[in-house]
Write a protein that holds these residues in place. Structure first.
Motif, PDB file in Angstrom:
ATOM      1  N   GLN A 140       0.808  -1.217   0.000  1.00 24.08           N
ATOM      2  CA  GLN A 140       0.000   0.000   0.000  1.00 24.08           C
ATOM      3  C   GLN A 140       0.844   1.271   0.000  1.00 24.08           C
ATOM      4  N   VAL A 141       2.090   1.167   0.439  1.00 19.58           N
ATOM      5  CA  VAL A 141       2.986   2.320   0.416  1.00 19.58           C
ATOM      6  C   VAL A 141       3.570   2.518  -0.986  1.00 19.58           C
ATOM      7  N   LEU A 142       3.628   1.468  -1.779  1.00 18.67           N
ATOM      8  CA  LEU A 142       4.187   1.551  -3.132  1.00 18.67           C
ATOM      9  C   LEU A 142       3.533   2.648  -3.981  1.00 18.67           C
ATOM     10  N   PRO A 143       2.196   2.772  -4.029  1.00 17.47           N
ATOM     11  CA  PRO A 143       1.619   3.877  -4.826  1.00 17.47           C
ATOM     12  C   PRO A 143       1.998   5.264  -4.309  1.00 17.47           C
ATOM     13  N   LEU A 144       2.166   5.410  -3.000  1.00 14.66           N
ATOM     14  CA  LEU A 144       2.601   6.697  -2.449  1.00 14.66           C
ATOM     15  C   LEU A 144       3.993   7.053  -2.954  1.00 14.66           C
ATOM     16  N   LEU A 145       4.889   6.082  -2.871  1.00 16.99           N
ATOM     17  CA  LEU A 145       6.258   6.312  -3.315  1.00 16.99           C
ATOM     18  C   LEU A 145       6.317   6.545  -4.818  1.00 16.99           C
ATOM     19  N   MET A 146       5.512   5.807  -5.563  1.00 14.44           N
ATOM     20  CA  MET A 146       5.463   5.994  -7.012  1.00 14.44           C
ATOM     21  C   MET A 146       4.943   7.392  -7.352  1.00 14.44           C
ATOM     22  N   ALA A 147       3.925   7.856  -6.635  1.00 10.16           N
ATOM     23  CA  ALA A 147       3.378   9.199  -6.882  1.00 10.16           C
ATOM     24  C   ALA A 147       4.423  10.279  -6.595  1.00 10.16           C
ATOM     25  N   ALA A 148       5.183  10.109  -5.518  1.00  6.95           N
ATOM     26  CA  ALA A 148       6.222  11.087  -5.194  1.00  6.95           C
ATOM     27  C   ALA A 148       7.305  11.118  -6.271  1.00  6.95           C
ATOM     28  N   HIS A 149       7.710   9.951  -6.736  1.00  5.85           N
ATOM     29  CA  HIS A 149       8.732   9.896  -7.792  1.00  5.85           C
ATOM     30  C   HIS A 149       8.211  10.472  -9.105  1.00  5.85           C
ATOM     31  N   LEU A 150       6.952  10.204  -9.430  1.00  4.22           N
ATOM     32  CA  LEU A 150       6.373  10.759 -10.654  1.00  4.22           C
ATOM     33  C   LEU A 150       6.251  12.280 -10.566  1.00  4.22           C
ATOM     34  N   LEU A 151       5.889  12.793  -9.406  1.00  3.34           N
ATOM     35  CA  LEU A 151       5.810  14.238  -9.220  1.00  3.34           C
ATOM     36  C   LEU A 151       7.186  14.877  -9.367  1.00  3.34           C
ATOM     37  N   GLU A 152       8.179  14.238  -8.778  1.00  2.00           N
ATOM     38  CA  GLU A 152       9.549  14.721  -8.893  1.00  2.00           C
ATOM     39  C   GLU A 152      10.005  14.715 -10.358  1.00  2.00           C
ATOM     40  N   LEU A 153       9.676  13.648 -11.085  1.00  2.00           N
ATOM     41  CA  LEU A 153      10.017  13.547 -12.503  1.00  2.00           C
ATOM     42  C   LEU A 153       9.297  14.615 -13.315  1.00  2.00           C
ATOM     43  N   LEU A 154       8.028  14.841 -13.005  1.00  5.16           N
ATOM     44  CA  LEU A 154       7.250  15.848 -13.722  1.00  5.16           C
ATOM     45  C   LEU A 154       7.851  17.235 -13.547  1.00  5.16           C
ATOM     46  N   VAL A 155       8.219  17.585 -12.321  1.00  9.41           N
ATOM     47  CA  VAL A 155       8.833  18.896 -12.065  1.00  9.41           C
ATOM     48  C   VAL A 155      10.157  19.007 -12.816  1.00  9.41           C
ATOM     49  N   ARG A 156      10.940  17.948 -12.796  1.00  7.42           N
ATOM     50  CA  ARG A 156      12.232  17.946 -13.494  1.00  7.42           C
ATOM     51  C   ARG A 156      12.035  18.107 -15.007  1.00  7.42           C
ATOM     52  N   MET A 157      11.056  17.399 -15.575  1.00  3.50           N
ATOM     53  CA  MET A 157      10.830  17.459 -17.022  1.00  3.50           C
ATOM     54  C   MET A 157      10.255  18.825 -17.444  1.00  3.50           C
ATOM     55  N   VAL A 158       9.386  19.411 -16.630  1.00  4.16           N
ATOM     56  CA  VAL A 158       8.837  20.728 -16.949  1.00  4.16           C
ATOM     57  C   VAL A 158       9.940  21.780 -16.937  1.00  4.16           C
ATOM     58  N   ALA A 159      10.922  21.613 -16.059  1.00  6.00           N
ATOM     59  CA  ALA A 159      12.038  22.560 -15.974  1.00  6.00           C
ATOM     60  C   ALA A 159      13.077  22.335 -17.072  1.00  6.00           C
ATOM     61  N   GLY A 160      12.862  21.344 -17.931  1.00  9.31           N
ATOM     62  CA  GLY A 160      13.767  21.132 -19.054  1.00  9.31           C
ATOM     63  C   GLY A 160      14.735  19.984 -18.875  1.00  9.31           C
ATOM     64  N   GLY A 161      14.553  19.178 -17.874  1.00 11.50           N
ATOM     65  CA  GLY A 161      15.437  18.040 -17.648  1.00 11.50           C
ATOM     66  C   GLY A 161      15.132  16.903 -18.610  1.00 11.50           C
ATOM     67  N   ALA A 162      16.054  15.974 -18.683  1.00  9.97           N
ATOM     68  CA  ALA A 162      15.889  14.816 -19.566  1.00  9.97           C
ATOM     69  C   ALA A 162      15.259  13.663 -18.797  1.00  9.97           C
ATOM     70  N   PHE A 163      14.591  12.789 -19.526  1.00  9.51           N
ATOM     71  CA  PHE A 163      14.007  11.589 -18.920  1.00  9.51           C
ATOM     72  C   PHE A 163      15.145  10.664 -18.485  1.00  9.51           C
ATOM     73  N   PRO A 164      15.169  10.232 -17.218  1.00  6.25           N
ATOM     74  CA  PRO A 164      16.299   9.445 -16.720  1.00  6.25           C
ATOM     75  C   PRO A 164      16.318   7.997 -17.197  1.00  6.25           C
ATOM     76  N   GLY A 165      15.304   7.543 -17.857  1.00  4.14           N
ATOM     77  CA  GLY A 165      15.265   6.153 -18.318  1.00  4.14           C
ATOM     78  C   GLY A 165      14.254   5.349 -17.525  1.00  4.14           C
TER      79      GLY A 165
END
Length: 176
Positions: free
Chosen positions: A114-139
């Motif tokens: 049940q904690v897995l979706p929380l952690l996945m959401a946090a990582h996706l949010l972090e990725l979204l902020v990074r990509m909006v700021a012009g970062g590359a997709f880490p793979g």
């Protein structure tokens, strides 16, 4: 609170131990980011797991504000976009506090699922902020980190609850 059958009664959490564990997780995160792997996308975020754990077990002491401060600290340490980790950790802390009562009714392996979706959401949010700021997709290995963090949940639960467990010394005169 009504306890599940077979659940052990725990001592109150020592605030010094809570802060020591959070600071230790912060230092481990810093060492892992500058160590052998560098900033590999699949490296687990131990601070996020520790923040979720204490937000679930001690929601009045560790919550959104603490998560924000630790997130800013991680942003400064990694040289990331200021607020990237802070926003992810804040959302993670909010979601953990909002589901802490329900989560504690389950066993530790079910909690990890049940904690897995929380952690996945946090990582996706972090990725979204990074990509909006012009970062590359880490793979695609980026999506391995929350799975590893959820796999660490039972280990973290055992380690961080160990000081609170009562010694099993039965006494006929004491009901607890």
């Amino acid at each position: 609170m009504i306890m599940r059958p077979g659940q052990q009664l725990l001592l109150p959490a020592n605030p010094l131990f809570i802060w020591f564990s959070l600071l230790s997780a912060l230092v481990l995160n810093m060492l892992m980011n500058t160590g052998l792997w560098g900033r590999a996308a699949w490296v687990p975020d131990l601070l996020a797991v520790t923040l979720v754990f204490w937000s679930v077990h001690q929601p009045l002491r560790i919550g959104v504000g603490v998560a924000f401060v630790f997130g800013l600290t991680m942003d400064v340490q990694q040289g990331a976009l200021l607020g990237q980790h802070a926003m992810a950790y804040t959302v993670l802390g909010f979601l953990a506090v909002s589901m802490h009562r329900r989560l504690l009714w389950f066993g530790v392996p079910t909690q990890a699922v049940q904690v897995l979706p929380l952690l996945m959401a946090a990582h996706l949010l972090e990725l979204l902020v990074r990509m909006v700021a012009g970062g590359a997709f880490p793979g695609w290995s980026f999506f391995l980190a929350p799975v590893i963090e959820a796999a660490f949940w039972p280990v973290v639960s055992v380690l961080l609850l160990a000081p609170q467990r009562r010694a099993p010394n039965p006494d006929d005169n004491r009901p607890l």
